[in-house]
Write a protein that holds these residues in place. Structure first.
Motif, PDB file in Angstrom:
ATOM      1  N   PHE A  29      -2.225  -6.359  -8.461  1.00 13.09           N
ATOM      2  CA  PHE A  29      -3.053  -6.659  -9.636  1.00 13.09           C
ATOM      3  C   PHE A  29      -4.228  -7.574  -9.305  1.00 13.09           C
ATOM      4  O   PHE A  29      -4.579  -8.473 -10.069  1.00 13.09           O
ATOM      5  N   GLY A  30      -4.794  -7.365  -8.126  1.00 11.81           N
ATOM      6  CA  GLY A  30      -6.026  -8.072  -7.760  1.00 11.81           C
ATOM      7  C   GLY A  30      -5.864  -9.563  -7.554  1.00 11.81           C
ATOM      8  O   GLY A  30      -6.838 -10.313  -7.618  1.00 11.81           O
ATOM      9  N   ARG A  31      -4.628 -10.019  -7.272  1.00 11.43           N
ATOM     10  CA  ARG A  31      -4.427 -11.467  -7.146  1.00 11.43           C
ATOM     11  C   ARG A  31      -4.550 -11.984  -5.727  1.00 11.43           C
ATOM     12  O   ARG A  31      -4.331 -13.160  -5.469  1.00 11.43           O
ATOM     13  N   THR A  32      -4.829 -11.088  -4.779  1.00 12.52           N
ATOM     14  CA  THR A  32      -5.016 -11.576  -3.419  1.00 12.52           C
ATOM     15  C   THR A  32      -6.209 -10.866  -2.790  1.00 12.52           C
ATOM     16  O   THR A  32      -6.818  -9.985  -3.384  1.00 12.52           O
ATOM     17  N   THR A  33      -6.520 -11.289  -1.597  1.00 17.01           N
ATOM     18  CA  THR A  33      -7.662 -10.715  -0.867  1.00 17.01           C
ATOM     19  C   THR A  33      -7.230  -9.431  -0.158  1.00 17.01           C
ATOM     20  O   THR A  33      -6.034  -9.174  -0.001  1.00 17.01           O
ATOM     21  N   PRO A  34      -8.194  -8.636   0.327  1.00 17.33           N
ATOM     22  CA  PRO A  34      -7.815  -7.486   1.152  1.00 17.33           C
ATOM     23  C   PRO A  34      -6.944  -7.894   2.340  1.00 17.33           C
ATOM     24  O   PRO A  34      -6.002  -7.192   2.703  1.00 17.33           O
ATOM     25  N   TRP A  35      -7.213  -9.063   2.931  1.00 13.40           N
ATOM     26  CA  TRP A  35      -6.376  -9.528   4.038  1.00 13.40           C
ATOM     27  C   TRP A  35      -4.939  -9.745   3.556  1.00 13.40           C
ATOM     28  O   TRP A  35      -3.967  -9.392   4.225  1.00 13.40           O
ATOM     29  N   GLY A  36      -4.783 -10.316   2.374  1.00 16.03           N
ATOM     30  CA  GLY A  36      -3.450 -10.543   1.805  1.00 16.03           C
ATOM     31  C   GLY A  36      -2.718  -9.228   1.581  1.00 16.03           C
ATOM     32  O   GLY A  36      -1.504  -9.121   1.799  1.00 16.03           O
ATOM     33  N   VAL A  37      -3.447  -8.206   1.147  1.00 17.21           N
ATOM     34  CA  VAL A  37      -2.844  -6.887   0.955  1.00 17.21           C
ATOM     35  C   VAL A  37      -2.386  -6.339   2.303  1.00 17.21           C
ATOM     36  O   VAL A  37      -1.272  -5.824   2.441  1.00 17.21           O
ATOM     37  N   LEU A  38      -3.233  -6.488   3.312  1.00 11.25           N
ATOM     38  CA  LEU A  38      -2.861  -5.989   4.639  1.00 11.25           C
ATOM     39  C   LEU A  38      -1.595  -6.693   5.148  1.00 11.25           C
ATOM     40  O   LEU A  38      -0.684  -6.052   5.667  1.00 11.25           O
ATOM     41  N   VAL A  39      -1.537  -8.003   4.970  1.00 15.45           N
ATOM     42  CA  VAL A  39      -0.342  -8.743   5.418  1.00 15.45           C
ATOM     43  C   VAL A  39       0.898  -8.208   4.694  1.00 15.45           C
ATOM     44  O   VAL A  39       1.943  -7.968   5.306  1.00 15.45           O
ATOM     45  N   SER A  40       0.773  -7.972   3.392  1.00 17.45           N
ATOM     46  CA  SER A  40       1.935  -7.467   2.635  1.00 17.45           C
ATOM     47  C   SER A  40       2.356  -6.098   3.147  1.00 17.45           C
ATOM     48  O   SER A  40       3.546  -5.792   3.232  1.00 17.45           O
ATOM     49  N   GLU A  41       1.401  -5.268   3.501  1.00 15.06           N
ATOM     50  CA  GLU A  41       1.736  -3.929   3.984  1.00 15.06           C
ATOM     51  C   GLU A  41       2.399  -3.982   5.356  1.00 15.06           C
ATOM     52  O   GLU A  41       3.347  -3.250   5.623  1.00 15.06           O
ATOM     53  N   VAL A  42       1.896  -4.833   6.229  1.00 15.99           N
ATOM     54  CA  VAL A  42       2.513  -4.937   7.558  1.00 15.99           C
ATOM     55  C   VAL A  42       3.933  -5.493   7.423  1.00 15.99           C
ATOM     56  O   VAL A  42       4.878  -5.004   8.051  1.00 15.99           O
ATOM     57  N   MET A  43       4.099  -6.508   6.558  1.00 10.95           N
ATOM     58  CA  MET A  43       5.443  -7.075   6.382  1.00 10.95           C
ATOM     59  C   MET A  43       6.403  -6.064   5.761  1.00 10.95           C
ATOM     60  O   MET A  43       7.606  -6.093   6.024  1.00 10.95           O
ATOM     61  N   SER A  44       5.888  -5.178   4.914  1.00 10.49           N
ATOM     62  CA  SER A  44       6.761  -4.244   4.182  1.00 10.49           C
ATOM     63  C   SER A  44       7.159  -3.022   5.004  1.00 10.49           C
ATOM     64  O   SER A  44       7.996  -2.244   4.559  1.00 10.49           O
ATOM     65  N   GLN A  45       6.549  -2.842   6.174  1.00 10.15           N
ATOM     66  CA  GLN A  45       6.976  -1.716   7.006  1.00 10.15           C
ATOM     67  C   GLN A  45       8.387  -2.023   7.486  1.00 10.15           C
ATOM     68  O   GLN A  45       8.608  -3.043   8.116  1.00 10.15           O
ATOM     69  N   GLN A  46       9.326  -1.199   7.189  1.00  8.02           N
ATOM     70  CA  GLN A  46      10.722  -1.354   7.598  1.00  8.02           C
ATOM     71  C   GLN A  46      11.439  -2.490   6.875  1.00  8.02           C
ATOM     72  O   GLN A  46      12.566  -2.816   7.218  1.00  8.02           O
ATOM     73  N   THR A  47      10.822  -3.139   5.920  1.00  8.96           N
ATOM     74  CA  THR A  47      11.493  -4.218   5.198  1.00  8.96           C
ATOM     75  C   THR A  47      11.215  -4.031   3.699  1.00  8.96           C
ATOM     76  O   THR A  47      10.081  -3.752   3.327  1.00  8.96           O
ATOM     77  N   GLN A  48      12.257  -4.183   2.867  1.00  5.71           N
ATOM     78  CA  GLN A  48      12.061  -3.987   1.431  1.00  5.71           C
ATOM     79  C   GLN A  48      11.085  -5.009   0.861  1.00  5.71           C
ATOM     80  O   GLN A  48      11.146  -6.188   1.209  1.00  5.71           O
ATOM     81  N   MET A  49      10.250  -4.543  -0.069  1.00  7.73           N
ATOM     82  CA  MET A  49       9.231  -5.431  -0.621  1.00  7.73           C
ATOM     83  C   MET A  49       9.833  -6.675  -1.281  1.00  7.73           C
ATOM     84  O   MET A  49       9.283  -7.757  -1.195  1.00  7.73           O
ATOM     85  N   SER A  50      10.972  -6.507  -1.961  1.00 11.49           N
ATOM     86  CA  SER A  50      11.558  -7.665  -2.636  1.00 11.49           C
ATOM     87  C   SER A  50      11.944  -8.740  -1.613  1.00 11.49           C
ATOM     88  O   SER A  50      11.861  -9.934  -1.894  1.00 11.49           O
ATOM     89  N   ARG A  51      12.342  -8.328  -0.424  1.00 13.80           N
ATOM     90  CA  ARG A  51      12.689  -9.306   0.632  1.00 13.80           C
ATOM     91  C   ARG A  51      11.447  -9.946   1.228  1.00 13.80           C
ATOM     92  O   ARG A  51      11.486 -11.054   1.750  1.00 13.80           O
ATOM     93  N   VAL A  52      10.350  -9.220   1.160  1.00 12.08           N
ATOM     94  CA  VAL A  52       9.115  -9.700   1.784  1.00 12.08           C
ATOM     95  C   VAL A  52       8.486 -10.856   0.987  1.00 12.08           C
ATOM     96  O   VAL A  52       7.865 -11.749   1.576  1.00 12.08           O
ATOM     97  N   VAL A  53       8.690 -10.861  -0.320  1.00 12.04           N
ATOM     98  CA  VAL A  53       7.944 -11.792  -1.190  1.00 12.04           C
ATOM     99  C   VAL A  53       7.948 -13.253  -0.708  1.00 12.04           C
ATOM    100  O   VAL A  53       6.888 -13.838  -0.524  1.00 12.04           O
TER     101      VAL A  53
END
Ligand code: SF4
Length: 298
Positions: A29-53
């Motif tokens: 919802f637009g609350r982070t930068t493109p870099w923040g989105v990239l970090v979330s995507e790299v962290m979420s590869q092979q790991t559930q998003m809820s665990r990544v938060v």
């Protein structure tokens, strides 16, 4: 269901569901930068998003942009990666941060070609960043999206391995023309795959697409069947041993080493322990010193 005439119906059912069910993840919802989105995507590869938060929040507090991450030590980065798994991703993310800092003055590029040329950034991550961070119209294809699209439009399970040409063509065909809608579409299909249309136990009775999904209407033929290699159990694997070594290092004060005897006490199978130490060293995740003690790389 015939695809061409019913894409609009699927969309009309999906978008209200997204409005009511999308998880309030901190990178949405637009609350982070493109870099923040990239970090979330790299962290979420092979790991559930809820665990990544929690990891993502802590990480972005310390290293909010590529420049900050590029200046961290490898030890800090591996430690902060914690139990996200596959820790090589942490070092690749840092390599990516260094390129973004040096070649792009700390601004994440926005073209597919530039993004996929960055260390550790493949087709999926580049597409996700272009869609979720930059609002570009591009089909994002991950396991969840492949599964849902294949079930809904083709009435069959998606195949294992990399995405087939048919799956890519399907994802491109059903993607809304409007860029904003394409972003919501990608996010919604992915979210439905994560929350409702799971691989083994799809909750069709709670699904907004139940009455139009070809797979559901056909009685879920071959549910969960995928011609992939069986999942490796974690216990006793090299992944477990590598994790034990990194976990032991994380608990030490920064810059400390573990003696050879203490490393040997971590795992009873000497040959496996040695090969895991060698592979961690090769991956740049640890340093083995002349006295055989081990530390994070300096
Ligand atoms: S109806 Fe069932 S199989 Fe079809 S998309 Fe929904 S959860 Fe998945």
């Amino acid at each position: 269901m015939s695809e061409a005439s019913d894409i609009a119906v699927v969309r009309s059912l999906l978008f209200p569901w997204w409005d009511g069910h999308a998880r309030d993840l901190p990178w949405r919802f637009g609350r982070t930068t493109p870099w923040g989105v990239l970090v979330s995507e790299v962290m979420s590869q092979q790991t559930q998003m809820s665990r990544v938060v929690p990891y993502w929040i802590a990480w972005m507090e310390v290293w909010p942009d590529a420049r900050a991450l590029s200046m961290a030590s490898s030890a800090e980065v591996i430690t902060a990666w914690g139990r996200l798994g596959y820790p090589r991703r942490a070092l690749r993310l840092q390599s990516c941060a260094r390129v973004v800092t040096e070649a792009y003055d700390d601004v994440l590029p926005r073209s597919y070609e530039e993004l996929t040329a960055l260390p550790g950034i493949g087709d999926y991550t580049a597409s996700a960043v272009m869609s979720f961070a930059y609002g570009e119209r591009i089909a994002v294809i991950d396991t969840n999206i492949r599964r849902v699209l294949s079930r809904v439009f083709l009435g069959i399970e998606s195949q294992g391995g990399t995405a087939s040409r048919e799956e890519r063509e399907l994802a491109a065909r059903v993607l809304p023309q409007d860029a904003d809608e394409s972003v919501t579409w990608n996010q919604t299909i992915m979210e439905l795959g994560a929350l409702v249309c799971s691989a083994k136990n799809p909750q069709c009775e709670q699904c907004p697409l139940a009455r139009v999904c070809a797979f559901n209407l056909a009685g879920k033929p071959g549910l969960g069947h995928k011609p992939t290699r069986p999942r490796q159990h974690f216990k006793g694997t090299d992944r477990q041993v590598r994790g034990l070594i990194l976990e032991a290092l994380r608990t030490l004060p920064s810059g400390s080493r573990i003696s050879h005897d203490d490393v040997a006490a971590l795992w009873p199978v000497t040959g496996q322990l040695d090969s895991c130490l060698a592979s961690l060293d090769e991956d740049g995740l640890i340093e083995i010193h002349p006295d055989s003690s081990v530390s994070f790389p300096s």
